[in-house]
Scaffold this motif. Structure first.
Motif, PDB file in Angstrom:
ATOM      1  N   GLU A 120       0.819  -1.208   0.000  1.00  0.00           N
ATOM      2  CA  GLU A 120       0.000   0.000   0.000  1.00  0.00           C
ATOM      3  C   GLU A 120       0.855   1.260   0.000  1.00  0.00           C
ATOM      4  N   GLN A 121       2.030   1.184  -0.636  1.00  0.00           N
ATOM      5  CA  GLN A 121       2.910   2.353  -0.708  1.00  0.00           C
ATOM      6  C   GLN A 121       2.235   3.521  -1.415  1.00  0.00           C
ATOM      7  N   TRP A 122       1.347   3.241  -2.349  1.00  0.00           N
ATOM      8  CA  TRP A 122       0.669   4.294  -3.084  1.00  0.00           C
ATOM      9  C   TRP A 122      -0.155   5.172  -2.151  1.00  0.00           C
ATOM     10  N   LEU A 123      -0.523   4.682  -0.971  1.00  0.00           N
ATOM     11  CA  LEU A 123      -1.298   5.480  -0.015  1.00  0.00           C
ATOM     12  C   LEU A 123      -0.484   6.624   0.580  1.00  0.00           C
ATOM     13  N   MET A 124       0.833   6.561   0.458  1.00  0.00           N
ATOM     14  CA  MET A 124       1.678   7.599   1.054  1.00  0.00           C
ATOM     15  C   MET A 124       1.409   8.968   0.449  1.00  0.00           C
ATOM     16  N   GLU A 125       0.976   9.027  -0.806  1.00  0.00           N
ATOM     17  CA  GLU A 125       0.660  10.321  -1.414  1.00  0.00           C
ATOM     18  C   GLU A 125      -0.393  11.050  -0.594  1.00  0.00           C
ATOM     19  N   THR A 126      -1.419  10.336  -0.157  1.00  0.00           N
ATOM     20  CA  THR A 126      -2.478  10.924   0.658  1.00  0.00           C
ATOM     21  C   THR A 126      -1.946  11.360   2.012  1.00  0.00           C
ATOM     22  N   VAL A 127      -1.109  10.531   2.607  1.00  0.00           N
ATOM     23  CA  VAL A 127      -0.531  10.863   3.907  1.00  0.00           C
ATOM     24  C   VAL A 127       0.296  12.141   3.816  1.00  0.00           C
ATOM     25  N   PHE A 128       1.150  12.240   2.796  1.00  0.00           N
ATOM     26  CA  PHE A 128       1.984  13.431   2.639  1.00  0.00           C
ATOM     27  C   PHE A 128       1.153  14.682   2.347  1.00  0.00           C
ATOM     28  N   ARG A 129       0.097  14.523   1.537  1.00  0.00           N
ATOM     29  CA  ARG A 129      -0.753  15.670   1.218  1.00  0.00           C
ATOM     30  C   ARG A 129      -1.437  16.181   2.488  1.00  0.00           C
ATOM     31  N   ARG A 130      -1.987  15.261   3.299  1.00  0.00           N
ATOM     32  CA  ARG A 130      -2.654  15.671   4.541  1.00  0.00           C
ATOM     33  C   ARG A 130      -1.682  16.309   5.513  1.00  0.00           C
ATOM     34  N   ALA A 131      -0.463  15.780   5.588  1.00  0.00           N
ATOM     35  CA  ALA A 131       0.548  16.367   6.478  1.00  0.00           C
ATOM     36  C   ALA A 131       0.891  17.779   6.019  1.00  0.00           C
ATOM     37  N   GLY A 132       1.015  17.986   4.706  1.00  0.00           N
ATOM     38  CA  GLY A 132       1.294  19.318   4.176  1.00  0.00           C
ATOM     39  C   GLY A 132       0.172  20.287   4.462  1.00  0.00           C
ATOM     40  N   GLU A 133      -1.075  19.829   4.312  1.00  0.00           N
ATOM     41  CA  GLU A 133      -2.230  20.683   4.608  1.00  0.00           C
ATOM     42  C   GLU A 133      -2.282  21.033   6.093  1.00  0.00           C
ATOM     43  N   ALA A 134      -1.987  20.056   6.951  1.00  0.00           N
ATOM     44  CA  ALA A 134      -1.988  20.309   8.388  1.00  0.00           C
ATOM     45  C   ALA A 134      -0.900  21.309   8.767  1.00  0.00           C
ATOM     46  N   ALA A 135       0.276  21.161   8.160  1.00  0.00           N
ATOM     47  CA  ALA A 135       1.378  22.088   8.446  1.00  0.00           C
ATOM     48  C   ALA A 135       1.031  23.492   7.970  1.00  0.00           C
ATOM     49  N   ALA A 136       0.413  23.600   6.796  1.00  0.00           N
ATOM     50  CA  ALA A 136       0.023  24.913   6.277  1.00  0.00           C
ATOM     51  C   ALA A 136      -1.040  25.541   7.169  1.00  0.00           C
ATOM     52  N   GLY A 137      -1.972  24.729   7.648  1.00  0.00           N
ATOM     53  CA  GLY A 137      -3.007  25.230   8.556  1.00  0.00           C
ATOM     54  C   GLY A 137      -2.428  25.708   9.865  1.00  0.00           C
ATOM     55  N   ALA A 138      -1.457  24.977  10.409  1.00  0.00           N
ATOM     56  CA  ALA A 138      -0.803  25.370  11.660  1.00  0.00           C
ATOM     57  C   ALA A 138      -0.013  26.650  11.471  1.00  0.00           C
ATOM     58  N   ALA A 139       0.656  26.787  10.328  1.00  0.00           N
ATOM     59  CA  ALA A 139       1.426  28.002  10.055  1.00  0.00           C
ATOM     60  C   ALA A 139       0.491  29.197   9.929  1.00  0.00           C
ATOM     61  N   GLY A 140      -0.669  29.006   9.301  1.00  0.00           N
ATOM     62  CA  GLY A 140      -1.644  30.087   9.165  1.00  0.00           C
ATOM     63  C   GLY A 140      -2.188  30.514  10.503  1.00  0.00           C
ATOM     64  N   ALA A 141      -2.439  29.550  11.384  1.00  0.00           N
ATOM     65  CA  ALA A 141      -2.932  29.864  12.731  1.00  0.00           C
ATOM     66  C   ALA A 141      -1.883  30.633  13.528  1.00  0.00           C
ATOM     67  N   ASP A 142      -0.608  30.255  13.372  1.00  0.00           N
ATOM     68  CA  ASP A 142       0.475  30.969  14.070  1.00  0.00           C
ATOM     69  C   ASP A 142       0.576  32.404  13.571  1.00  0.00           C
ATOM     70  N   ASP A 143       0.402  32.594  12.260  1.00  0.00           N
ATOM     71  CA  ASP A 143       0.472  33.943  11.675  1.00  0.00           C
ATOM     72  C   ASP A 143      -0.629  34.822  12.240  1.00  0.00           C
ATOM     73  N   LYS A 144      -1.831  34.278  12.412  1.00  0.00           N
ATOM     74  CA  LYS A 144      -2.945  35.058  12.930  1.00  0.00           C
ATOM     75  C   LYS A 144      -2.706  35.460  14.385  1.00  0.00           C
ATOM     76  N   ARG A 145      -2.093  34.557  15.165  1.00  0.00           N
ATOM     77  CA  ARG A 145      -1.832  34.857  16.582  1.00  0.00           C
ATOM     78  C   ARG A 145      -0.773  35.926  16.744  1.00  0.00           C
ATOM     79  N   THR A 146       0.188  35.982  15.845  1.00  0.00           N
ATOM     80  CA  THR A 146       1.278  36.964  15.970  1.00  0.00           C
ATOM     81  C   THR A 146       0.942  38.291  15.316  1.00  0.00           C
ATOM     82  N   ALA A 147      -0.147  38.353  14.584  1.00  0.00           N
ATOM     83  CA  ALA A 147      -0.509  39.604  13.890  1.00  0.00           C
ATOM     84  C   ALA A 147      -1.179  40.595  14.805  1.00  0.00           C
TER      85      ALA A 147
END
Length: 125
Positions: free
Chosen positions: A98-125
């Motif tokens: 099921e190595q092909w499933l890693m694409e989904t895992v990486f995409r979700r991790a990237g989205e989560a990281a982007a969401g966390a970075a956006g939340a940090d930006d709002k707190r520091t603004a």
């Protein structure tokens, strides 16, 4: 990060050297390949997947080296475990690949990281 190659198990086939995307391993004049550029390891597990002798131990920590001896690696039962659980070679009938499933895992991790970075930006603004 790649940590060791168990010399007693290595068949010197060179598959790990050939599949490594970052040239971490180098063929040696004799014996197992050398860990030449460990700091370049991306912890992709390709070397471990292609090692039919189950001679390579890659630790899941991609940020820093993990001290482990050959004896500890052999006793742990982890050598070849990733290859087995990925359904490679002799394990194809017992475990699904099921190595092909890693694409989904990486995409979700990237989205989560982007969401966390956006939340940090709002707190520091």
């Amino acid at each position: 990060m790649i940590e060791l190659i168990v010399a007693d198990r290595c068949t010197d086939c060179g598959a790990c050297v050939e599949v490594c995307p970052t040239n971490v391993l180098e063929r040696a004049p004799s014996g197992p390949p050398q860990l030449a550029r460990v700091e370049d390891c991306q912890t992709c597990f390709m070397c471990e997947l292609y090692c039919r002798a189950d001679a390579i131990y890659v630790a899941p920590d991609c940020d820093r080296r993990v001290a482990i001896t050959q004896e500890t690696a052999l006793a742990s039962g982890r050598l070849g475990q990733y290859r087995q659980h990925s359904g490679w070679d002799e394990w194809a009938g017992q475990f699904p690949n099921e190595q092909w499933l890693m694409e989904t895992v990486f995409r979700r991790a990237g989205e989560a990281a982007a969401g966390a970075a956006g939340a940090d930006d709002k707190r520091t603004a």
